[in-house]
Scaffold this motif. Sequence first.
Motif, mmCIF file in Angstrom:
data_model
loop_
_atom_site.group_PDB
_atom_site.id
_atom_site.type_symbol
_atom_site.label_atom_id
_atom_site.label_comp_id
_atom_site.label_asym_id
_atom_site.label_seq_id
_atom_site.Cartn_x
_atom_site.Cartn_y
_atom_site.Cartn_z
ATOM 1 N N GLU A 167 -11.767 -3.905 -13.291
ATOM 2 C CA GLU A 167 -10.311 -4.024 -13.348
ATOM 3 C C GLU A 167 -9.839 -4.661 -12.046
ATOM 4 O O GLU A 167 -10.166 -4.192 -10.958
ATOM 5 C CB GLU A 167 -9.686 -2.637 -13.549
ATOM 6 N N LYS A 290 -6.744 9.969 -10.702
ATOM 7 C CA LYS A 290 -5.483 9.315 -11.079
ATOM 8 C C LYS A 290 -4.931 10.141 -12.225
ATOM 9 O O LYS A 290 -5.413 10.052 -13.356
ATOM 10 C CB LYS A 290 -5.763 7.875 -11.507
ATOM 11 N N ARG A 327 -4.517 10.812 -6.165
ATOM 12 C CA ARG A 327 -3.671 9.638 -5.916
ATOM 13 C C ARG A 327 -2.185 9.930 -6.116
ATOM 14 O O ARG A 327 -1.805 10.661 -7.031
ATOM 15 C CB ARG A 327 -4.101 8.478 -6.818
ATOM 16 N N LYS A 368 -0.773 4.642 -1.804
ATOM 17 C CA LYS A 368 -0.751 3.192 -1.630
ATOM 18 C C LYS A 368 0.128 2.840 -0.435
ATOM 19 O O LYS A 368 1.125 3.507 -0.169
ATOM 20 C CB LYS A 368 -0.210 2.508 -2.886
ATOM 21 N N GLU A 401 -5.259 -8.640 -6.028
ATOM 22 C CA GLU A 401 -4.564 -8.651 -7.321
ATOM 23 C C GLU A 401 -3.283 -9.495 -7.300
ATOM 24 O O GLU A 401 -3.128 -10.413 -8.090
ATOM 25 C CB GLU A 401 -4.236 -7.212 -7.736
HETATM 26 C C1 GCU Z 1 -2.047 -1.494 -10.484
HETATM 27 C C2 GCU Z 1 -3.072 -2.299 -11.222
HETATM 28 C C3 GCU Z 1 -3.802 -1.486 -12.236
HETATM 29 C C4 GCU Z 1 -4.347 -0.210 -11.579
HETATM 30 C C5 GCU Z 1 -3.231 0.531 -10.906
HETATM 31 C C6 GCU Z 1 -3.707 1.715 -10.093
HETATM 32 O O1 GCU Z 1 -0.973 -1.195 -11.315
HETATM 33 O O2 GCU Z 1 -2.454 -3.395 -11.848
HETATM 34 O O3 GCU Z 1 -4.840 -2.253 -12.756
HETATM 35 O O4 GCU Z 1 -4.966 0.602 -12.519
HETATM 36 O O5 GCU Z 1 -2.589 -0.307 -10.006
HETATM 37 O O6 GCU Z 1 -3.756 1.586 -8.883
HETATM 38 O O7 GCU Z 1 -4.016 2.766 -10.633
#
Ligand code: GCU
Length: 687
Positions: A167, A290, A327, A368, A401
């Motif tokens: 991803e 998450k 997270r 983040k 990204e």
């Molecule tokens: C962003 C990203 C996703 C990812 C998400 C995360 O939104 O585009 O692909 O899963 O972050 O950090 O959980």
Amino acid sequence: PQNQYTMCWLDYKRCEDEEYLKKVIPFISNIFILDNNYYFRNAALELKEAIKNIFGVEPNIQTTSYLDFHRGTLIGKLGNEVIEKFLEKEEKEQIGNEGFLIKVVATKTQNIILLVAKTESGIIYGTFELINRLRVKSNLSSLYIIENPKAPLRVINHWDNMDGSIERGYAGSSIFFSNNRVKRSLKRVRDYARLLASIGINGVVINNVNVRGKAIWLITPKYLPELSEIAETFRLYGIKLYLSINFASPIYIGGLSTADPLDPDVFKWWQETVKTIYSYIPDFGGFLVKADSEFNPGPYVYGRSHADGANMLAKALLPYGGVVIWRAFVYNCLQDWRDTKTDRAKAAYENFKPLDGEFLDNVVLQIKYGPMDFQVREPVSPLFGGMEKTNQMIELQITQEYTGQQIHLCYLGTLWKEILEFDTYCKGKGSYVKRIVDGSLFGWKYCGFAGVSNIGSSINWTGHDLAQANLWTFGKLAWNPDRSVEDIAKEWILLTFGDDKKVVENILWMLLNSHRIYEKYTTPLGLGWMVNPGHHYGPNPEGYEYSKWGTYHRADTKAIGVDRTSKGTGYTLQYHPHWQKIFDDIEKCPEDLLLFFHRVPYTHRLKSGKTLIQFMYDSHFEGAEEVDVLIQKWEELRGKIDEDIFNRVSERLKMQKEHAIEWRDVINTYFYRKTGIPDEKGRLIYP
Ligand code: GCU
């Protein structure tokens, strides 16, 4: 057989400097291991291999008890009698758990390099440091290093799926998984561990935070035997294995009817699961979670708090020394664009601030860097400094990204450094983000850095060869956020490309200016988003304007931006009053973040005297033009850089130029159509 990939900054080249060779040989022709175990032997072999490649001599590795200490490199642990004879008391005290000391003893009768650490991890970090110092021809007579990492957790997060896809990965497929299996050959994993150890990383989460399908089962004996081999490979290099988990695993795997964190059967299930994991991986790092985020299950499903969820897992991990990395990326991803009250930027703080003090000691909140999602620029998340009683890690996105997907050159060290140097004022002046996440401000034991990986199976690991610098810099800043990024970037260039003056000068310029250039032709002033939905590459000014993700700029014909001041959505109220006042005031707000905090008329004058609309045009024209400078700087290095690398980077720069022009024209036209205001300088803006 020839490797199918380069070794980035660990590609050892022969030292051509005869003078240096002569000086160094006495110090490296023997390697003495004073604590003979698996890890020390591995470190010695790393050193031997490096010396062979760099200096063309093959050192003897000596592990016998009879030792002649006149010439050679001594590798040993603190506490070893022989080693301690060479050390002062203060020196010994300065070496921390993961730290090391490198010291040279040069007398008429002795030519010795000492490499001393408290632990096996310290030895492997020190080994790579020593190798790299020799590669840049450090002066041995003044070589003296005592290093300790500032942050306790320095972890890479892989968003790798078990089908081998990654991803937000832009450098090929997973090196860990393919076809829903764990890969059998660990050669590449081992080389990866070497790269990570050489930048001081001590943890790695190998599966995506979105845990679906087969990946849910990674925590079971179905996969644990293979994972234990991966863990062993990493262990040799001082790195612990962690796994991302699905919060609803008790339902999926355990067949329970609930995953309620307060349900005793759920807790028991996790206890059993954790026990099994540790029977395969005795030094397992812990879980990355998450939860209640972008369709992943979490405690909210059962009306429980995130503290309930995290603490339940933490209790299960505690007896084994494991941690829960939880997270903070929690927000409503089903927002209605018509709803102007909800502000996604506020979500993380609103969800977690009320829980400050409720988390157990082995829970770390992973936040983040900004309140949205790794945009080219965002303010620092107000959770840093906002929760004094909760362990915190900063999450940075090494993978590009929203910053050009490793097609565009975008060195992130400069941005990260600004974030780390941000003064939150939470404990008065000097309460920097770096002092929060390294644990020193609040005395935390668990805290640190998480970086979302940018590597994959591509020949150069990162797609864009120069994107290797982002991985390198992440590790180096996590080890020591006080270092200057110029210094860190320069070291990377020297180790990767050698010390040709022009090479160093030009690449350094390219790296240090690249983020600003990218920002200029994409979404400056904290605007963000404006990308194509889904894959997030290329311009699309209203791509996210009417969607459910909570990411709106609400441009009309007069103004653009969301008013996030205390009179608007109230986001600024989440900051210390010092910053709240500054961000609230359109005159004082740092211009780089103007459109993040304010709704601004196109005719508003910036500090330079330019109107906002004119700034937008100028920025996009200039940014796209500056890509030519990047190209020119690279072109000047033709013949000085390995041809494959040179061509690969040239290719990418060419694409960057084309795509930067696309960004410039789409964004300029968008603003021109909205406002009808022409460019003062009369440049071509498509109507
Ligand atoms: C962003 C990203 C996703 C990812 C998400 C995360 O939104 O585009 O692909 O899963 O972050 O950090 O959980």
